[in-house]
Design an enzyme around this catalytic site. Sequence first.
Site, PDB file in Angstrom:
ATOM      1  N   CYS A  63      68.732  43.784  57.043  1.00 27.76           N
ATOM      2  CA  CYS A  63      67.888  44.086  58.204  1.00 27.76           C
ATOM      3  C   CYS A  63      68.094  43.000  59.260  1.00 27.76           C
ATOM      4  O   CYS A  63      68.152  41.805  58.930  1.00 27.76           O
ATOM      5  CB  CYS A  63      66.414  44.154  57.801  1.00 27.76           C
ATOM      6  SG  CYS A  63      66.099  45.383  56.523  1.00 27.76           S
ATOM      7  N   LEU A  85      58.806  50.231  58.749  1.00 31.57           N
ATOM      8  CA  LEU A  85      59.278  51.345  59.582  1.00 31.57           C
ATOM      9  C   LEU A  85      60.043  50.793  60.788  1.00 31.57           C
ATOM     10  O   LEU A  85      61.206  51.095  60.989  1.00 31.57           O
ATOM     11  CB  LEU A  85      58.082  52.196  60.016  1.00 31.57           C
ATOM     12  CG  LEU A  85      58.414  53.532  60.663  1.00 31.57           C
ATOM     13  CD1 LEU A  85      59.143  54.450  59.688  1.00 31.57           C
ATOM     14  CD2 LEU A  85      57.153  54.221  61.188  1.00 31.57           C
ATOM     15  N   HIS A  86      59.375  50.040  61.599  1.00 30.39           N
ATOM     16  CA  HIS A  86      59.952  49.279  62.701  1.00 30.39           C
ATOM     17  C   HIS A  86      60.598  50.093  63.820  1.00 30.39           C
ATOM     18  O   HIS A  86      61.038  49.503  64.819  1.00 30.39           O
ATOM     19  CB  HIS A  86      60.962  48.235  62.193  1.00 30.39           C
ATOM     20  CG  HIS A  86      60.367  47.260  61.215  1.00 30.39           C
ATOM     21  ND1 HIS A  86      59.133  46.684  61.406  1.00 30.39           N
ATOM     22  CD2 HIS A  86      60.820  46.768  60.040  1.00 30.39           C
ATOM     23  CE1 HIS A  86      58.864  45.883  60.386  1.00 30.39           C
ATOM     24  NE2 HIS A  86      59.867  45.925  59.539  1.00 30.39           N
ATOM     25  N   CYS A 123      65.713  39.875  59.534  1.00 34.24           N
ATOM     26  CA  CYS A 123      65.350  39.193  58.288  1.00 34.24           C
ATOM     27  C   CYS A 123      66.360  38.131  57.880  1.00 34.24           C
ATOM     28  O   CYS A 123      67.570  38.348  57.965  1.00 34.24           O
ATOM     29  CB  CYS A 123      65.227  40.249  57.187  1.00 34.24           C
ATOM     30  SG  CYS A 123      64.853  39.531  55.589  1.00 34.24           S
ATOM     31  N   GLY A 126      64.699  40.046  48.964  1.00 33.54           N
ATOM     32  CA  GLY A 126      65.064  41.193  48.140  1.00 33.54           C
ATOM     33  C   GLY A 126      64.284  42.447  48.473  1.00 33.54           C
ATOM     34  O   GLY A 126      63.167  42.380  48.995  1.00 33.54           O
ATOM     35  N   CYS A 173      56.835  37.133  56.531  1.00 31.87           N
ATOM     36  CA  CYS A 173      57.757  38.209  56.128  1.00 31.87           C
ATOM     37  C   CYS A 173      59.050  38.167  56.920  1.00 31.87           C
ATOM     38  O   CYS A 173      59.052  38.014  58.130  1.00 31.87           O
ATOM     39  CB  CYS A 173      57.073  39.545  56.348  1.00 31.87           C
ATOM     40  SG  CYS A 173      58.094  40.903  55.822  1.00 31.87           S
ATOM     41  N   GLU A 218      62.837  31.689  47.247  1.00 33.02           N
ATOM     42  CA  GLU A 218      61.635  31.132  47.843  1.00 33.02           C
ATOM     43  C   GLU A 218      60.421  32.005  47.568  1.00 33.02           C
ATOM     44  O   GLU A 218      60.550  33.188  47.260  1.00 33.02           O
ATOM     45  CB  GLU A 218      61.814  31.020  49.365  1.00 33.02           C
ATOM     46  CG  GLU A 218      62.853  29.989  49.763  1.00 33.02           C
ATOM     47  CD  GLU A 218      62.983  29.851  51.262  1.00 33.02           C
ATOM     48  OE1 GLU A 218      62.304  30.574  52.007  1.00 33.02           O
ATOM     49  OE2 GLU A 218      63.770  28.994  51.685  1.00 33.02           O
ATOM     50  N   CYS A 231      69.761  39.806  49.465  1.00 33.96           N
ATOM     51  CA  CYS A 231      69.380  41.211  49.637  1.00 33.96           C
ATOM     52  C   CYS A 231      70.578  41.981  50.189  1.00 33.96           C
ATOM     53  O   CYS A 231      71.346  41.441  50.969  1.00 33.96           O
ATOM     54  CB  CYS A 231      68.192  41.311  50.599  1.00 33.96           C
ATOM     55  SG  CYS A 231      67.567  42.995  50.764  1.00 33.96           S
TER      56      CYS A 231
HETATM   57  S1  SF4 Z   1      63.483  42.884  55.278  1.00 34.32           S
HETATM   58 FE1  SF4 Z   1      63.446  43.195  53.067  1.00 34.32          FE
HETATM   59  S2  SF4 Z   1      64.950  44.824  52.728  1.00 34.32           S
HETATM   60 FE2  SF4 Z   1      65.390  44.007  54.775  1.00 34.32          FE
HETATM   61  S3  SF4 Z   1      66.972  42.420  54.435  1.00 34.32           S
HETATM   62 FE3  SF4 Z   1      64.948  41.428  54.384  1.00 34.32          FE
HETATM   63  S4  SF4 Z   1      64.400  41.338  52.223  1.00 34.32           S
HETATM   64 FE4  SF4 Z   1      66.030  42.872  52.445  1.00 34.32          FE
END
Ligand code: SF4
Length: 341
Positions: free
Chosen positions: A110, A214-215, A113, A158, A331, A86, A106
């Site tokens: 995370c 960073l989070h 995500c 990714g 994001c 995407e 990926c």
């Molecule tokens: S935030 Fe970025 S590094 Fe983390 S799983 Fe998603 S795409 Fe991968």
Amino acid sequence: MNLLDLNYEQLKEVVVKKGLPAYRADQIMDMLLCYKDWSEVSNLPKNTSSLFSDYCILPLEIINEFKGGNGVVKFLYKLQDNHLIEGVYLPNNYGNTICVSTQVGCKMRCAFCASGKDGFMRNLTSGEILAQVLLVNKIMGGTSKNRAISNVVLMGSGEPLDNYDHVVSFLKNISAKRGLNLSLRNITISTCGLVKQINKLAKEGLNVTLTISLHSTDDEKRKKLMPIASANKIIDIIAAADNYYKSTGRRVSYEYALTEENSDNSSVEKLIELLNDKNAHVNLIRLNEIEGQEVRGVSERRSIEILDRLNNFGISATLRRSLGSEVEGACGQLKNHFAKK
Ligand code: SF4
């Protein structure tokens, strides 16, 4: 083999090996940068396409798109091997941005995500990353000389620095004078904080903007959000970012998605302590809701309190509006199975 993986010099070599005069490389490069097929150009001899039958020239196509507010469009691309990725087009009055993917899936997993939920399939080549920019540029009425896209963010599915060589080739090719000639300053790489690769990138002489997810200000808590934190300590990430700034002159941004876990007063004070003497910027992010997500965000009021605390201390910070969130294009919301929804 994909012609878009080649830079101009490599393309010229191939053109000459095929028995064509070198100047044909300019015409073919222009065709590629306009994301056109052989049948769409009239300035090349008729037999040119058959000479290049061993090369792919259009490595991806759009098979679906979702339009959101403010002109935001999320695209679903199909690659030659039928994998799906995407991307998102985000128009703005300072220039139009495209968010591109660098891998199918990926490895980083995370917690917040969607991209890593289905695991990792493969790296994209530099040409496949470039093709996302070229295709959307074409759709939005741009050409190789008169671009409709002015900014690129490597923030789709990714981890860009986990696909280091292809991403560096992509950066060189898109910014080349005989490429799209896009300024590296208009390109942003978003990384989860791979220390070794950040230090390597600092030596490449490519002054792209770097943003680091960073989070959290605590290594143990960060590991729960981002498993890759086990191998990349916060203190080392910040040292690598500082090194990047010193080598490139580009101020590094830190992404900080506000969760219940990282938004208490002691976390905010730790963030101030970590970035106190650094030339850095903090992007506070209101967390986007995604299906099956366990991490919870905080209220708008708390987000603004944190923003004010950082700014009052003299740390440059902004609270990011979730442009694109209504089409799940913000994001951390891109994935590779959008068609199943
Ligand atoms: S935030 Fe970025 S590094 Fe983390 S799983 Fe998603 S795409 Fe991968």
